[in-house]
Motif scaffolding. Structure first.
Motif, PDB file in Angstrom:
ATOM      1  N   ARG A 182       0.844  -1.196   0.000  1.00  0.00           N
ATOM      2  CA  ARG A 182       0.000   0.000   0.000  1.00  0.00           C
ATOM      3  C   ARG A 182       0.882   1.250   0.000  1.00  0.00           C
ATOM      4  O   ARG A 182       1.826   1.345   0.783  1.00  0.00           O
ATOM      5  N   THR A 183       0.546   2.223  -0.842  1.00  0.00           N
ATOM      6  CA  THR A 183       1.308   3.472  -0.903  1.00  0.00           C
ATOM      7  C   THR A 183       0.425   4.706  -0.771  1.00  0.00           C
ATOM      8  O   THR A 183       0.921   5.788  -0.453  1.00  0.00           O
ATOM      9  N   LYS A 184      -0.878   4.563  -1.023  1.00  0.00           N
ATOM     10  CA  LYS A 184      -1.813   5.690  -0.882  1.00  0.00           C
ATOM     11  C   LYS A 184      -2.364   5.655   0.544  1.00  0.00           C
ATOM     12  O   LYS A 184      -3.432   5.124   0.819  1.00  0.00           O
ATOM     13  N   ILE A 185      -1.570   6.230   1.431  1.00  0.00           N
ATOM     14  CA  ILE A 185      -1.836   6.115   2.871  1.00  0.00           C
ATOM     15  C   ILE A 185      -2.191   7.488   3.442  1.00  0.00           C
ATOM     16  O   ILE A 185      -1.563   8.494   3.104  1.00  0.00           O
ATOM     17  N   ALA A 186      -3.187   7.513   4.323  1.00  0.00           N
ATOM     18  CA  ALA A 186      -3.639   8.761   4.953  1.00  0.00           C
ATOM     19  C   ALA A 186      -3.387   8.707   6.455  1.00  0.00           C
ATOM     20  O   ALA A 186      -3.175   7.632   7.033  1.00  0.00           O
ATOM     21  N   PHE A 214       6.598   8.791  -1.148  1.00  0.00           N
ATOM     22  CA  PHE A 214       5.158   8.749  -1.380  1.00  0.00           C
ATOM     23  C   PHE A 214       4.481  10.037  -0.929  1.00  0.00           C
ATOM     24  O   PHE A 214       5.029  10.813  -0.138  1.00  0.00           O
ATOM     25  N   ASP A 215       3.269  10.258  -1.431  1.00  0.00           N
ATOM     26  CA  ASP A 215       2.474  11.435  -1.084  1.00  0.00           C
ATOM     27  C   ASP A 215       2.155  11.431   0.410  1.00  0.00           C
ATOM     28  O   ASP A 215       1.604  10.462   0.936  1.00  0.00           O
ATOM     29  N   ARG A 218      -2.197  13.399   2.611  1.00  0.00           N
ATOM     30  CA  ARG A 218      -3.541  12.919   2.961  1.00  0.00           C
ATOM     31  C   ARG A 218      -3.709  12.987   4.481  1.00  0.00           C
ATOM     32  O   ARG A 218      -3.580  11.999   5.202  1.00  0.00           O
ATOM     33  N   TRP A 243     -10.350  11.800  -0.659  1.00  0.00           N
ATOM     34  CA  TRP A 243      -9.377  10.901  -1.283  1.00  0.00           C
ATOM     35  C   TRP A 243      -9.981   9.490  -1.372  1.00  0.00           C
ATOM     36  O   TRP A 243      -9.606   8.583  -0.603  1.00  0.00           O
ATOM     37  N   ASP A 245      -9.534   7.084  -3.279  1.00  0.00           N
ATOM     38  CA  ASP A 245      -8.638   6.001  -3.675  1.00  0.00           C
ATOM     39  C   ASP A 245      -7.672   5.596  -2.564  1.00  0.00           C
ATOM     40  O   ASP A 245      -6.746   4.807  -2.795  1.00  0.00           O
ATOM     41  N   THR A 246      -7.875   6.117  -1.367  1.00  0.00           N
ATOM     42  CA  THR A 246      -6.997   5.788  -0.240  1.00  0.00           C
ATOM     43  C   THR A 246      -7.000   4.283   0.025  1.00  0.00           C
ATOM     44  O   THR A 246      -8.048   3.639   0.029  1.00  0.00           O
ATOM     45  N   GLU A 247      -5.809   3.745   0.279  1.00  0.00           N
ATOM     46  CA  GLU A 247      -5.665   2.303   0.500  1.00  0.00           C
ATOM     47  C   GLU A 247      -5.459   1.929   1.965  1.00  0.00           C
ATOM     48  O   GLU A 247      -5.675   0.771   2.352  1.00  0.00           O
TER      49      GLU A 247
END
Length: 343
Positions: A182-186, A214-215, A218, A243, A245-247
């Motif tokens: 996982r890379t789209k982490i908030a 990574f971004d 978030r 967001w 698409d958050t994973e």
């Protein structure tokens, strides 16, 4: 014309002599244990600075009161309750009792409480965190008693520290989540103005995400602290609107994480299939919910026990080591089914 020269304080003498304010206080009492070499160094430092011990304050502080003052942010937080339990049990062997005050995550309220508690002449004081108002820090520096800062690793400690890195606690979770692909982490929580430890966890999140390329933007606040399960659910809903698409989400506490989990269930989001959730604090609820929530155990009880032992050592006549000490605990990552599929 009034002189602008600052009157030297006990903390000034302590810095000059390379000892703690408590040791300075002891050195000015003829019946208190301080070795001759240390006493001479302190008296010489006091003479160089022009410091004069207040005989009335010295007389008052020499009386034994039998209690240790403690400030915590919240009385209904299981983590802080465990720390108080460890502290209380650790002090029992010496017959010391805890006098408790809570700050409501407010540094100005901590200042007020510290002032009030010190008038009762405690034998030591334990505070939560390493950030204080300027006046509060000055009072603690000049208290002449053991001061233990807990739940943090301050960059400029007052006296003794028993804590851990809140930033590293989040970094551990981020690295774990990235290892699962996982890379789209908030990040959920971490009030910037009041919850300094929660903000440090958020800082650890953003720093680690950036280091890994990574971004790290978030970020969804929830509060004010302490964040409830309801606030965690509401914050997660806002996060998904912004967001979608958050994973994965790193929550400032297990309570916020449980709120996020229930919102996933309401929205039909599979955990951990479509969304991974991690918290902080190793609360009981994070272990018994379905699925159990990955968390970080900061060893709350041990913080209290180790603080008690440090106080006992400092109050013991046999203890000659009175310089600033740091006891750094290593938080434990508890990987559970909210981030790793068990199927």
């Amino acid at each position: 014309m009034k002189s602008s020269r600052k009157t030297p304080t006990m903390a000034d003498v302590a810095r000059e002599a390379g000892v703690s304010p408590m040791t300075v206080s002891r050195a000015f009492k003829s019946d208190a244990y301080v070795n001759d070499e240390t006493r001479k160094a302190i008296l010489a430092a006091a003479e160089r600075l022009g410091y004069v011990m207040d005989s009335m304050a010295s007389g008052l502080s020499s009386r034994k009161t039998g209690f240790v003052a403690v400030t915590i942010p919240s009385v209904n937080n299981a983590n802080f309750a465990d720390t108080i339990r460890g502290l209380t049990e650790g002090l029992q062997e010496k017959g010391l009792q805890v006098l408790l005050g809570y700050t409501s995550y407010n540094l100005e309220e901590e200042e007020r409480l510290v002032r009030q508690l010190l008038t009762r002449r405690p034998e030591a004081i334990v505070v939560t965190g390493g950030k204080h108002t300027e006046k509060c820090r000055a009072m603690l520096e000049n208290a002449g008693i053991p001061v233990i800062e807990t739940w943090d690793i301050p960059s400029d400690p007052i006296d003794s520290v028993v804590g851990f890195s809140n930033a590293e606690a989040s970094a551990m979770i981020v690295r774990h989540l990235v290892s699962t692909g996982r890379t789209k982490i908030a990040f959920l929580g971490g009030d910037t103005s009041r919850d300094t430890r929660g903000f440090d966890r958020r800082r650890g999140f953003t720093r680690t995400m950036e280091q890994l390329g990574f971004d790290a933007t978030r970020l969804t606040e929830a509060g004010p602290p302490p964040i409830s399960m309801r606030e965690g659910a509401d914050a997660f809903s806002r996060l998904m609107q912004k967001w979608p698409d958050t994973e994965a989400v790193v929550c400032v506490s297990d309570l916020a994480g449980f709120g996020a989990l229930t919102e996933c269930q309401r929205l039909g989001i599979d955990v951990p299939g479509k969304m991974a959730i991690a918290g902080f604090g190793a609360y009981e609820i994070s272990d018994i919910c379905v699925p159990p929530i990955t968390s970080v155990d900061p060893h709350c009880y041990q913080i209290g026990m180790l603080s008690a032992q440090r106080i006992i050592d400092l109050l013991s006549d046999a203890d000659e080591e009175t310089t600033t000490s740091q006891t750094v605990l290593e938080p434990e990552l508890l990987i559970r089914a909210s981030t790793v599929s068990t199927s």
